[in-house]
Design a protein around this motif. Structure first.
Motif, PDB file in Angstrom:
ATOM      1  N   ARG A  79       0.831  -1.206   0.000  1.00  0.00           N
ATOM      2  CA  ARG A  79       0.000   0.000   0.000  1.00  0.00           C
ATOM      3  C   ARG A  79       0.865   1.255   0.000  1.00  0.00           C
ATOM      4  NH1 ARG A  79      -3.394  -3.091   3.473  1.00  0.00           N
ATOM      5  NH2 ARG A  79      -2.561  -2.095   5.356  1.00  0.00           N
ATOM      6  N   LEU A  80       1.969   1.225   0.751  1.00  0.00           N
ATOM      7  CA  LEU A  80       2.869   2.390   0.782  1.00  0.00           C
ATOM      8  C   LEU A  80       3.596   2.555  -0.549  1.00  0.00           C
ATOM      9  CD1 LEU A  80       4.398   2.122   4.374  1.00  0.00           C
ATOM     10  CD2 LEU A  80       2.679   3.727   3.564  1.00  0.00           C
ATOM     11  N   LEU A  81       3.937   1.442  -1.173  1.00  0.00           N
ATOM     12  CA  LEU A  81       4.608   1.493  -2.479  1.00  0.00           C
ATOM     13  C   LEU A  81       3.650   1.918  -3.587  1.00  0.00           C
ATOM     14  CD1 LEU A  81       6.762  -1.765  -2.471  1.00  0.00           C
ATOM     15  CD2 LEU A  81       7.637   0.556  -2.746  1.00  0.00           C
ATOM     16  N   GLY A  82       2.389   1.577  -3.427  1.00  0.00           N
ATOM     17  CA  GLY A  82       1.433   1.811  -4.490  1.00  0.00           C
ATOM     18  C   GLY A  82       1.579   0.810  -5.618  1.00  0.00           C
ATOM     19  N   ALA A  83       2.189  -0.337  -5.331  1.00  0.00           N
ATOM     20  CA  ALA A  83       2.431  -1.365  -6.354  1.00  0.00           C
ATOM     21  C   ALA A  83       2.687  -2.681  -5.641  1.00  0.00           C
ATOM     22  CB  ALA A  83       3.628  -0.996  -7.224  1.00  0.00           C
ATOM     23  N   PRO A  84       2.474  -3.806  -6.336  1.00  0.00           N
ATOM     24  CA  PRO A  84       2.710  -5.110  -5.704  1.00  0.00           C
ATOM     25  C   PRO A  84       4.197  -5.391  -5.506  1.00  0.00           C
ATOM     26  CG  PRO A  84       2.112  -5.391  -8.011  1.00  0.00           C
ATOM     27  CD  PRO A  84       1.916  -3.939  -7.702  1.00  0.00           C
ATOM     28  N   LEU A  85       4.479  -6.133  -4.446  1.00  0.00           N
ATOM     29  CA  LEU A  85       5.839  -6.618  -4.198  1.00  0.00           C
ATOM     30  C   LEU A  85       6.007  -7.921  -4.970  1.00  0.00           C
ATOM     31  CD1 LEU A  85       6.590  -6.166  -0.382  1.00  0.00           C
ATOM     32  CD2 LEU A  85       8.039  -5.407  -2.256  1.00  0.00           C
ATOM     33  N   GLU A  86       6.726  -7.869  -6.060  1.00  0.00           N
ATOM     34  CA  GLU A  86       6.869  -9.046  -6.907  1.00  0.00           C
ATOM     35  C   GLU A  86       8.339  -9.355  -7.149  1.00  0.00           C
ATOM     36  OE1 GLU A  86       2.840  -8.461  -9.632  1.00  0.00           O
ATOM     37  OE2 GLU A  86       4.807  -7.841 -10.418  1.00  0.00           O
ATOM     38  N   PRO A  87       8.756 -10.620  -7.020  1.00  0.00           N
ATOM     39  CA  PRO A  87      10.137 -10.990  -7.376  1.00  0.00           C
ATOM     40  C   PRO A  87      10.424 -10.573  -8.819  1.00  0.00           C
ATOM     41  CG  PRO A  87       9.037 -12.793  -6.260  1.00  0.00           C
ATOM     42  CD  PRO A  87       7.969 -11.771  -6.547  1.00  0.00           C
ATOM     43  N   GLY A  88      11.651 -10.143  -9.047  1.00  0.00           N
ATOM     44  CA  GLY A  88      12.035  -9.709 -10.379  1.00  0.00           C
ATOM     45  C   GLY A  88      12.050  -8.200 -10.535  1.00  0.00           C
ATOM     46  N   ARG A  89      11.508  -7.464  -9.559  1.00  0.00           N
ATOM     47  CA  ARG A  89      11.568  -5.996  -9.616  1.00  0.00           C
ATOM     48  C   ARG A  89      12.939  -5.569  -9.089  1.00  0.00           C
ATOM     49  NH1 ARG A  89       6.583  -2.827  -7.229  1.00  0.00           N
ATOM     50  NH2 ARG A  89       7.837  -1.177  -8.225  1.00  0.00           N
ATOM     51  N   LEU A  90      13.929  -5.588  -9.962  1.00  0.00           N
ATOM     52  CA  LEU A  90      15.322  -5.395  -9.559  1.00  0.00           C
ATOM     53  C   LEU A  90      15.548  -4.054  -8.880  1.00  0.00           C
ATOM     54  CD1 LEU A  90      18.260  -6.339  -9.540  1.00  0.00           C
ATOM     55  CD2 LEU A  90      18.503  -5.367 -11.844  1.00  0.00           C
TER      56      LEU A  90
END
Length: 437
Positions: free
Chosen positions: A398-409
């Motif tokens: 929610r703080l990022l405004g985006a999903p935490l997904e593996p591969g987001r280097l």
């Protein structure tokens, strides 16, 4: 000076008494802070002391030296002593020995005191104007203060110049000087015959090496600290099952060391990394390197690991041993700290905040990405319940405004920076409202 009524038999004026009390109060409260800021400024202003390796090795001693000088000035003022009774602090003598051992000239030492006087003067004079008023009565006290500082520096420089000369004469005749000179030539890239240099060092340069940087966390240690560091280096390597290292002092509280290693040094590296040194000792380890070039590269890597450990020291308790092979990526990311700050804040958005609980969210998010997006593996690594990890990951998203997904280097790297260096890269971060579960 500021107390010259003793010499004349006259009673001190009200302004003089007030001025002396104000300076004593200032130095009582701020000697440590002023000394540290003076040391940092001196390293910036004097080119010979501004080189990163020199600064890393000498700044703790520089700070201790500055603090002790301020305390000596405070003693003279508080007890109304003439400046001729000044006692040169032990920390100042120790700093001079470090200059000799690093082949830094006596002219640099003298410049350090002249520049230090110019740095200190505005602080002391400004404090007197704030506390005593900027009237004509203060002019005489400011003149006396300036004279006192000049006389103090003159006395100190005279005595320390003699200390420098005696130590230099002793040092150039010692075997330690030969080793130090040879190491300096190698690190500077001078063309040397490996066999000749090996004989001088008592260390075979044709093999493989692992470099260490050892540093006392308490720069105000006894003058024998250099010998203590050499003994600590030998004890550390022996405990890890390695041969006696080559040890060269790099300052009163820093030593550089090299270990000859075989073709499979992993076991030795692991033993070094797992060693528990004394609580006041920090150790940094470079990667193995071959020949003279490897001697240099492993040393440079150990310095990088030591510098990163210094940055991390402002955060929570860090391991006393820092190994370059485990922090190489972080040293690269933190090499340009202003750009690293901008990168981390941009990537983390509100997850870079300093509200209660946000730090725990960052740590959980990093563990989640480190373990391939597995809540179960992250929970095991953090010793948390799986549901706690799940809740924190959702809040971080929610703080990022985006999903935490593996591969987001980029996000993964930003989290590494933020968790390792914390406020060093997150200062002036945007506020965020979050609570860790």
């Amino acid at each position: 000076m500021l107390i010259d009524h003793q010499a004349t038999g006259a009673e001190p004026t009200e302004t003089r008494t007030k001025a002396r009390a104000a300076l004593v109060e200032l130095l009582d409260a701020q000697a440590d802070t002023l000394g540290a800021s003076m040391a940092a400024e001196l390293h910036v202003r004097i080119p010979e002391l501004a080189e990163p390796e020199v600064r890393q090795a000498l700044e703790p001693e520089m700070a201790a030296c500055c603090v002790e000088h301020l305390r000596e000035l405070r003693r003279l003022l508080a007890h109304e002593l003439p400046v001729e009774q000044a006692v040169v602090p032990v920390a100042a003598r120790r700093f001079v020995l470090a200059l000799v051992h690093r082949r830094i000239s006596v002219a640099v030492m003298l410049r350090k005191y002249r520049v230090g006087q110019r740095i200190l003067w505005p602080t002391l004079a400004g404090h007197l104007r704030e506390t005593c008023g900027d009237g004509p009565e203060l002019n005489g006290e400011l003149e006396l203060l300036g004279t006192m500082l000049f006389d103090y520096v003159d006395i100190v420089c005279g005595e320390l110049t003699e200390v420098y000369g005696r130590e230099r004469e002793r040092w150039v005749r010692s075997a330690a000087a030969v080793r130090t000179e040879t190491v300096a030539e190698i690190l500077a890239g001078a063309p040397l015959d490996p066999e000749v240099a090996s004989a001088r060092l008592g260390h075979q340069l044709r093999g493989r090496h692992v470099a260490l940087v050892l540093r006392r966390r308490t720069p105000a240690a006894p003058v024998s600290v250099t010998g203590d560091l050499e003994a600590a280096a030998r004890a550390l390597v022996r405990a890890a099952g390695g041969p006696d290292p080559l040890v060269v002092p790099a300052g009163a509280s820093t030593a550089h060391a090299w270990i000859s290693v075989g073709e499979e040094p992993d076991a030795l590296l692991t033993a070094l990394e797992e060693h528990d040194p004394p609580s006041d000792l920090a150790v940094a380890i470079g990667n193995p390197g071959s020949g003279i070039e490897g001697f240099r590269s492993s040393h440079e890597e150990a310095l990088r690991a030591a510098a990163l450990a210094e940055l991390r020291a402002t955060g929570p308790a860090q391991p006393p041993v820092s190994s370059y092979r485990h922090v190489e990526l972080l040293t690269i990311l933190a090499d340009d700290l202003p750009r690293a700050r901008r990168f981390a804040r941009r990537e983390l958005a509100d997850l870079a905040g300093d509200e209660p609980g946000v730090e725990a969210l960052r740590e959980t998010a990093l563990a989640f990405l480190d373990h391939g997006g597995s809540h179960t593996a992250a929970a095991a690594a953090l010793h948390l319940h799986k549901n706690t990890v799940y809740t924190r990951v959702r809040r971080a998203e929610r703080l990022l405004g985006a999903p935490l997904e593996p591969g987001r280097l980029r996000l993964h790297l930003a989290l590494h920076l933020a968790v390792a260096l914390q406020r060093q890269v997150l200062e002036d971060a945007p506020a965020a409202g979050a609570e860790a579960a």
